[in-house]
Scaffold this motif. Structure first.
Motif, mmCIF file in Angstrom:
data_model
loop_
_atom_site.group_PDB
_atom_site.id
_atom_site.type_symbol
_atom_site.label_atom_id
_atom_site.label_comp_id
_atom_site.label_asym_id
_atom_site.label_seq_id
_atom_site.Cartn_x
_atom_site.Cartn_y
_atom_site.Cartn_z
ATOM 1 N N ASP A 160 0.830 -1.209 0.000
ATOM 2 C CA ASP A 160 0.000 0.000 0.000
ATOM 3 C C ASP A 160 0.863 1.257 0.000
ATOM 4 O O ASP A 160 0.610 2.201 -0.759
ATOM 5 N N ARG A 161 1.885 1.262 0.842
ATOM 6 C CA ARG A 161 2.784 2.432 0.897
ATOM 7 C C ARG A 161 3.481 2.644 -0.442
ATOM 8 O O ARG A 161 3.569 3.775 -0.938
ATOM 9 N N HIS A 164 1.142 3.964 -3.313
ATOM 10 C CA HIS A 164 0.765 5.368 -3.192
ATOM 11 C C HIS A 164 1.945 6.324 -3.377
ATOM 12 O O HIS A 164 1.747 7.487 -3.723
ATOM 13 N N ARG A 165 3.159 5.842 -3.161
ATOM 14 C CA ARG A 165 4.336 6.704 -3.337
ATOM 15 C C ARG A 165 4.955 6.592 -4.727
ATOM 16 O O ARG A 165 5.800 7.416 -5.097
ATOM 17 N N SER A 168 6.087 9.589 -7.089
ATOM 18 C CA SER A 168 5.761 10.869 -6.438
ATOM 19 C C SER A 168 6.840 11.923 -6.650
ATOM 20 O O SER A 168 6.559 13.122 -6.604
ATOM 21 N N ARG A 180 3.668 5.811 -13.296
ATOM 22 C CA ARG A 180 2.708 5.012 -12.540
ATOM 23 C C ARG A 180 2.036 3.971 -13.430
ATOM 24 O O ARG A 180 1.711 2.876 -12.977
ATOM 25 N N GLU A 211 -5.972 -1.489 -5.545
ATOM 26 C CA GLU A 211 -5.372 -0.216 -5.119
ATOM 27 C C GLU A 211 -4.640 0.509 -6.251
ATOM 28 O O GLU A 211 -4.221 1.663 -6.085
ATOM 29 N N THR A 216 -3.771 11.403 -10.331
ATOM 30 C CA THR A 216 -4.762 12.284 -9.724
ATOM 31 C C THR A 216 -4.894 13.498 -10.622
ATOM 32 O O THR A 216 -3.922 14.216 -10.865
ATOM 33 N N VAL A 222 -9.254 10.581 -9.135
ATOM 34 C CA VAL A 222 -8.224 9.558 -9.238
ATOM 35 C C VAL A 222 -8.550 8.669 -10.431
ATOM 36 O O VAL A 222 -9.623 8.065 -10.499
#
Length: 460
Positions: A160-161, A164-165, A168, A180, A211, A216, A222
């Protein structure tokens, strides 16, 4: 112990719906514990025998949580037993997939973590990312690993971490999106290799895939990773997958629909896949309920390509009309008519008639088995098929608002008159402490007979 995924259904106004186990569900229960679809609905003429005059009713005693609201049919028993056997079979798979050794993983981990955050997309870096992903995710194919819930929790948190990163620090929005996309592609390729492994591995792969998103947008939307949603739709349609996997998949699709921006074409694909699953004979009512819950999250009223037929609404109507299904499944479909996507071309008069027929059926089954906890959700679904959940539900904004048939067709006498009668059935179901008065059943029955011309009237 295996990881325990749960589906948290949204509380709907009066009654908060309890959590439902997804991996175990009723698919791993003994045949005697499985609730099947109803065999035949009760004839309206049975209302006289089903009810007790108001004022002469003894107090209703609460029933066990797993008590049945209808007697199960027997014609689907073998299909249900086969599903249970398939679930047990894949739960027992012991086929750990090959991954790099621990020292190699530790050597690559820090570099890969940095490169993922920075959006480094050279071929060699993507190859190293794939090796790290295989090490992490393929742990779930080892029964000894998933036997410890802390291992599973740590794996999912780590993924999950990273998801989402990812990208970035890659630069501008265009560069972030491009990286991504590649990152999500890599995760999906690895996760799909777990689709034929043990039950926990499949569930973890689904949890990770849901996920994945690529961007974004400037307005805060999203953007989903279309390939991942396609993979989930494929799982739902796969005849080789047991319903214990498909129910997790349905919840994952619902998550994608509610947390990301999904293009109309893919929403239509989801709608079609759910309709096909609901057409399958002898599926468990609990699985049917999960499919309907996912269909609520479709936000297009009609297919964007080809004939402009409705998406979710067509399926909701088909379920309500099917009196061979368990009545709480039909109640959930009625909720969809009042809360799901629609447009101004839908004629709600025939739909109000169908809801009235359902309400009478429900009242008769209820008076035969009052006090069963499942009746409360059936009553809630009937109530909000007609009414809005809160003041925001009165807003007129297609395709989701307003909520409730009585608001969607506020000028219709048919909807208003039938709705008042149906509410007299819905509220006692929610209260679940006394039989429905015979007078209310007979009044509704008379309205249905007087408006029988609506039974076959076109609605879309």
């Amino acid at each position: 112990m295996p990881v325990d995924f749960r589906c948290n259904q949204i509380p709907r106004g009066i009654v908060a719906v309890s959590q439902c186990l997804l991996i175990v569900l009723t698919l791993c229960m003994s045949p005697a514990g499985v609730i099947h679809a109803q065999d035949n609905a009760v004839d309206p003429a049975a209302a006289d025998e089903a009810a007790t005059p108001e004022g002469e009713q003894p107090p209703i005693q609460a029933q066990p949580e797993n008590a049945e609201i209808q007697q199960p049919a027997q014609d689907c028993m073998q299909t249900i037993i086969d599903q249970q056997a398939l679930t047990r079979k894949i739960r027992d798979i012991n086929n750990p997939l090959e991954r790099i050794a621990d020292p190699k993983y530790l050597q690559l981990k820090r570099t890969v973590t940095t490169n993922v955050q920075n959006g480094t997309d050279a071929a060699a870096e993507i190859e190293n990312l794939t090796l790290v992903l295989k090490y992490r995710l393929f742990q779930a194919t080892d029964p000894s690993f998933v036997a410890n819930p802390d291992n599973v929790k740590g794996l999912l948190n780590e993924m999950d971490r990273e998801i989402h990163r990812a990208g970035s620090q890659a630069g501008n929005a265009q560069r972030i999106k491009a990286y991504r996309q590649k990152y999500c592609d890599a995760v999906l390729v690895v996760a799909k290799q777990m689709f034929d492994n043990n039950l926990d591995a499949r569930a973890i792969a689904i949890q990770v895939i849901k996920e994945l998103n690529v961007n974004t947008t400037g307005v805060g939307l999203v953007e989903n990773h279309p390939e991942s949603l396609s993979a989930l739709i494929g799982l739902l349609k796969d005849p080789e997958q047991p319903n214990s996997v498909k129910v997790i998949t349905a919840a994952a699709i619902s998550y994608v629909l509610t947390t990301t921006s999904v293009v109309p074409q893919q929403q239509a694909e989801v709608s079609d896949a759910i309709a096909d699953e609901l057409d399958r004979p002898c599926t468990e009512p609990e699985y049917q309920l999960a499919l309907l819950d996912t269909l609520f999250d479709i936000t297009i009223a009609r297919k964007p390509v080809g004939a402009p037929i409705t998406t979710g609404m067509r399926t909701f109507v088909k379920i309500i009309d099917d009196r061979s299904r368990r009545v709480d499944v039909r109640c959930r479909a009625a909720f969809g008519i009042g809360q799901g996507a629609y447009d101004e071309r839908i004629n709600f008069d025939p739909l109000a008639y169908k809801i009235a027929v359902l309400a009478l059926d429900a009242s008769q089954f209820f008076n035969q088995a009052p006090g069963v906890p499942a009746w409360q959700q059936c009553g809630v679904d009937l109530f909000f098929a007609l009414r809005h959940e809160d003041k925001n539900g009165l807003t007129k904004k297609f395709p989701m608002l307003p909520q409730g048939v009585m608001n969607r067709a506020a000028q219709s006498d048919v909807v208003s008159n039938s709705g008042q009668l149906v509410l007299k059935i819905a509220i006692p179901l929610v209260m679940n402490n006394a039989k429905i008065p015979q007078a209310d059943q007979l009044t509704l029955d008379k309205w249905i007979k007087d408006n029988k011309a609506l039974a076959n009237k076109a609605w879309e």
